[in-house]
Scaffold this motif. Structure first.
Motif, PDB file in Angstrom:
ATOM      1  N   GLY A   6       0.826  -1.197   0.000  1.00 29.72           N
ATOM      2  CA  GLY A   6       0.000   0.000   0.000  1.00 29.72           C
ATOM      3  C   GLY A   6       0.859   1.244   0.000  1.00 29.72           C
ATOM      4  N   GLY A   7       0.264   2.343   0.421  1.00 29.79           N
ATOM      5  CA  GLY A   7       0.951   3.619   0.451  1.00 29.79           C
ATOM      6  C   GLY A   7       1.606   3.887   1.791  1.00 29.79           C
ATOM      7  N   ASP A   8       2.000   5.133   2.005  1.00 28.85           N
ATOM      8  CA  ASP A   8       2.736   5.501   3.207  1.00 28.85           C
ATOM      9  C   ASP A   8       1.924   5.248   4.477  1.00 28.85           C
ATOM     10  N   GLY A   9       0.610   5.435   4.409  1.00 31.43           N
ATOM     11  CA  GLY A   9      -0.227   5.180   5.579  1.00 31.43           C
ATOM     12  C   GLY A   9      -0.225   3.717   5.974  1.00 31.43           C
ATOM     13  N   THR A  10      -0.323   2.843   4.974  1.00 29.50           N
ATOM     14  CA  THR A  10      -0.280   1.402   5.238  1.00 29.50           C
ATOM     15  C   THR A  10       1.080   0.984   5.769  1.00 29.50           C
ATOM     16  N   VAL A  11       2.145   1.521   5.169  1.00 26.59           N
ATOM     17  CA  VAL A  11       3.497   1.215   5.641  1.00 26.59           C
ATOM     18  C   VAL A  11       3.658   1.630   7.096  1.00 26.59           C
ATOM     19  N   ASN A  12       3.168   2.805   7.439  1.00 20.18           N
ATOM     20  CA  ASN A  12       3.250   3.279   8.816  1.00 20.18           C
ATOM     21  C   ASN A  12       2.518   2.328   9.763  1.00 20.18           C
ATOM     22  N   GLU A  13       1.315   1.916   9.394  1.00 18.29           N
ATOM     23  CA  GLU A  13       0.530   1.030  10.264  1.00 18.29           C
ATOM     24  C   GLU A  13       1.237  -0.305  10.471  1.00 18.29           C
ATOM     25  N   VAL A  14       1.731  -0.902   9.392  1.00 18.75           N
ATOM     26  CA  VAL A  14       2.408  -2.194   9.514  1.00 18.75           C
ATOM     27  C   VAL A  14       3.670  -2.053  10.350  1.00 18.75           C
ATOM     28  N   ALA A  15       4.452  -1.020  10.071  1.00 17.16           N
ATOM     29  CA  ALA A  15       5.704  -0.813  10.809  1.00 17.16           C
ATOM     30  C   ALA A  15       5.447  -0.621  12.297  1.00 17.16           C
ATOM     31  N   ARG A  16       4.373   0.039  12.648  1.00 18.40           N
ATOM     32  CA  ARG A  16       4.038   0.246  14.064  1.00 18.40           C
ATOM     33  C   ARG A  16       3.870  -1.084  14.785  1.00 18.40           C
ATOM     34  N   GLY A  17       3.323  -2.060  14.087  1.00 14.44           N
ATOM     35  CA  GLY A  17       3.120  -3.369  14.693  1.00 14.44           C
ATOM     36  C   GLY A  17       4.385  -4.196  14.815  1.00 14.44           C
ATOM     37  N   LEU A  18       5.460  -3.746  14.163  1.00 13.19           N
ATOM     38  CA  LEU A  18       6.711  -4.507  14.149  1.00 13.19           C
ATOM     39  C   LEU A  18       7.826  -3.867  14.954  1.00 13.19           C
ATOM     40  N   LEU A  19       7.591  -2.692  15.501  1.00 13.56           N
ATOM     41  CA  LEU A  19       8.618  -2.000  16.266  1.00 13.56           C
ATOM     42  C   LEU A  19       9.151  -2.877  17.411  1.00 13.56           C
ATOM     43  N   ASN A  55       4.389  13.036  19.900  1.00  9.45           N
ATOM     44  CA  ASN A  55       3.311  12.818  20.888  1.00  9.45           C
ATOM     45  C   ASN A  55       2.899  11.350  20.932  1.00  9.45           C
ATOM     46  N   ASP A  56       3.905  10.488  20.954  1.00 14.11           N
ATOM     47  CA  ASP A  56       3.757   9.035  21.060  1.00 14.11           C
ATOM     48  C   ASP A  56       3.186   8.375  19.810  1.00 14.11           C
ATOM     49  N   VAL A  57       3.015   9.125  18.722  1.00 11.80           N
ATOM     50  CA  VAL A  57       2.579   8.548  17.448  1.00 11.80           C
ATOM     51  C   VAL A  57       3.821   8.219  16.624  1.00 11.80           C
ATOM     52  N   PRO A  58       4.047   6.941  16.282  1.00 14.09           N
ATOM     53  CA  PRO A  58       5.265   6.594  15.548  1.00 14.09           C
ATOM     54  C   PRO A  58       5.270   7.148  14.123  1.00 14.09           C
ATOM     55  N   PHE A  59       6.470   7.509  13.661  1.00 17.34           N
ATOM     56  CA  PHE A  59       6.673   7.838  12.247  1.00 17.34           C
ATOM     57  C   PHE A  59       8.021   7.274  11.825  1.00 17.34           C
ATOM     58  N   PHE A  60       8.161   7.089  10.520  1.00 12.98           N
ATOM     59  CA  PHE A  60       9.357   6.413  10.004  1.00 12.98           C
ATOM     60  C   PHE A  60      10.083   7.246   8.948  1.00 12.98           C
ATOM     61  N   THR A  61       9.387   8.159   8.307  1.00  8.24           N
ATOM     62  CA  THR A  61      10.035   9.090   7.383  1.00  8.24           C
ATOM     63  C   THR A  61      10.038  10.481   8.000  1.00  8.24           C
ATOM     64  N   THR A  62       8.898  11.127   8.052  1.00 12.89           N
ATOM     65  CA  THR A  62       8.834  12.487   8.590  1.00 12.89           C
ATOM     66  C   THR A  62       7.577  12.698   9.420  1.00 12.89           C
ATOM     67  N   SER A  63       7.664  13.659  10.327  1.00 13.15           N
ATOM     68  CA  SER A  63       6.479  14.221  10.973  1.00 13.15           C
ATOM     69  C   SER A  63       6.656  15.728  10.948  1.00 13.15           C
ATOM     70  N   GLY A  64       5.634  16.448  11.352  1.00 12.05           N
ATOM     71  CA  GLY A  64       5.778  17.896  11.329  1.00 12.05           C
ATOM     72  C   GLY A  64       4.569  18.600  11.905  1.00 12.05           C
ATOM     73  N   ILE A  65       4.770  19.874  12.213  1.00 12.23           N
ATOM     74  CA  ILE A  65       3.690  20.725  12.688  1.00 12.23           C
ATOM     75  C   ILE A  65       3.604  21.945  11.776  1.00 12.23           C
ATOM     76  N   GLY A  66       2.411  22.513  11.719  1.00  9.98           N
ATOM     77  CA  GLY A  66       2.233  23.717  10.932  1.00  9.98           C
ATOM     78  C   GLY A  66       1.760  23.437   9.528  1.00  9.98           C
ATOM     79  N   PHE A  67       2.372  24.117   8.569  1.00 12.99           N
ATOM     80  CA  PHE A  67       1.855  24.141   7.201  1.00 12.99           C
ATOM     81  C   PHE A  67       1.848  22.765   6.550  1.00 12.99           C
ATOM     82  N   ASP A 113       4.220  10.752   9.005  1.00 10.18           N
ATOM     83  CA  ASP A 113       4.352  10.112   7.693  1.00 10.18           C
ATOM     84  C   ASP A 113       3.268  10.572   6.726  1.00 10.18           C
ATOM     85  N   GLY A 114       2.973  11.864   6.783  1.00  9.70           N
ATOM     86  CA  GLY A 114       2.029  12.448   5.847  1.00  9.70           C
ATOM     87  C   GLY A 114       0.571  12.255   6.196  1.00  9.70           C
TER      88      GLY A 114
END
Length: 294
Positions: free
Chosen positions: A68-81, A129-141, A269-270
């Motif tokens: 899948g896309g970046d959202g799916t990758v993020n979800e799967v990776a969270r389960g494997l940390l 804020n305890d939400v995992p990311f694997f490429t990028t996170s960010g605040i604002g724009f 992760d977007g």
């Protein structure tokens, strides 16, 4: 019972730009069945991929592949940390940020074949804020753009850049207090990106020097942004260059604390995650195993 290493493919049936591809048939054709046993499961709801991945890790699967896309990758990776099960990726989204950073094949058949000869590596991950990311996170724009982009039927880099140029004039910077490398900074913030990997996806490089295995976050701070700076920043993202000092500032750190007077949007992760007035961003070194090309 076979003692071959097992691979689980987790498919998001509605992900990305190529959802009509028969992934199961392509796996049957291209996977080396003398090396691996496999099963294929499908997600039914948001967060389901994390549950399926965690269950596979607990059951001793060697690899769990996010389809899948970046959202799916993020979800799967969270389960494997922090497990011994490695993440594989069959990129099927519009951005494919982690797959691109790891230099995985983007064509489905080639990505499946790469699993036959791939090797296991380890990469860092982050949390906002305890939400995992694997490429990028960010605040604002960029989080605001993520929220708008999520509701847009058109995908891809062209659409993303068009949204940025359309919305940049109306979005206002906000004052923030930042603690980074034990230094407190009061500043305006148009966007603050926390990069574990170099790019958002689509080869748009927000932090060209980021190393996904160095135990550090690369922070890109844009205090204020006008149209001219937006053009400069967009050009640098597309050409893998650091923006000039008038457009952006860069830091390397293991963690960042941000306080805001007004709630600010944030993403991981977007994927838009909501608003907050306080952000704790942390780096977790070598916390995820991944399959990379040999």
């Amino acid at each position: 019972m076979s003692k071959l290493p097992r691979i689980r493919f987790i498919i998001n049936p509605v992900s990305g730009t190529r959802s009509k591809v028969d992934v199961a048939a392509r796996v049957k054709l291209n996977l080396d069945h003398s090396k691996h046993d496999h099963d294929i499961v499908y997600t039914d709801y948001a967060g389901h991929a994390t549950e399926l991945a965690a269950a596979a890790a607990a059951d001793g699967f060697a690899i769990v592949v996010a389809v899948g896309g970046d959202g799916t990758v993020n979800e799967v990776a969270r389960g494997l940390l922090h497990t011994n099960t490695a993440l594989g990726i069959l990129p099927k989204g519009s951005g494919n940020g982690l797959a691109r950073h790891l230099q995985l094949p983007l064509k489905l058949d080639n990505a499946i074949k790469a699993l036959n000869t791939g090797q296991i590596s380890e990469i860092d991950s982050g949390t906002i804020n305890d939400v995992p990311f694997f490429t990028t996170s960010g605040i604002g724009f960029d989080a605001y753009i993520s929220s708008v982009f999520a509701g847009n039927k058109k995908r891809g880099l062209k659409t993303y850049v068009e949204l940025v140029l359309k919305e940049v004039r109306a979005y206002k910077h906000l004052p923030v207090k930042v603690t980074i490398n034990s230094t407190e900074l009061e500043t305006d913030c148009f966007v603050m990106a926390f990069a574990n990997a170099a790019q958002y996806g689509n080869n748009a490089y927000i932090a060209p020097l980021a190393d996904i295995r160095d135990g550090l976050l690369d922070v890109c701070l844009v205090r204020q942004l006008d149209f001219v700076k937006a053009i400069n920043l967009s050009y640098c993202m597309l050409t893998r260059q650091l923006a000039n000092v008038q457009s952006a500032e860069y830091f390397k750190t293991t963690g960042v604390h941000v306080q805001t007077e007004q709630p600010m949007m944030f993403h991981a992760d977007g994927e838009y995650k909501g608003k907050a007035t306080e952000f704790e961003v942390k780096l977790n070194p070598l916390s995820l195993k991944v399959v990379i090309p040999s």
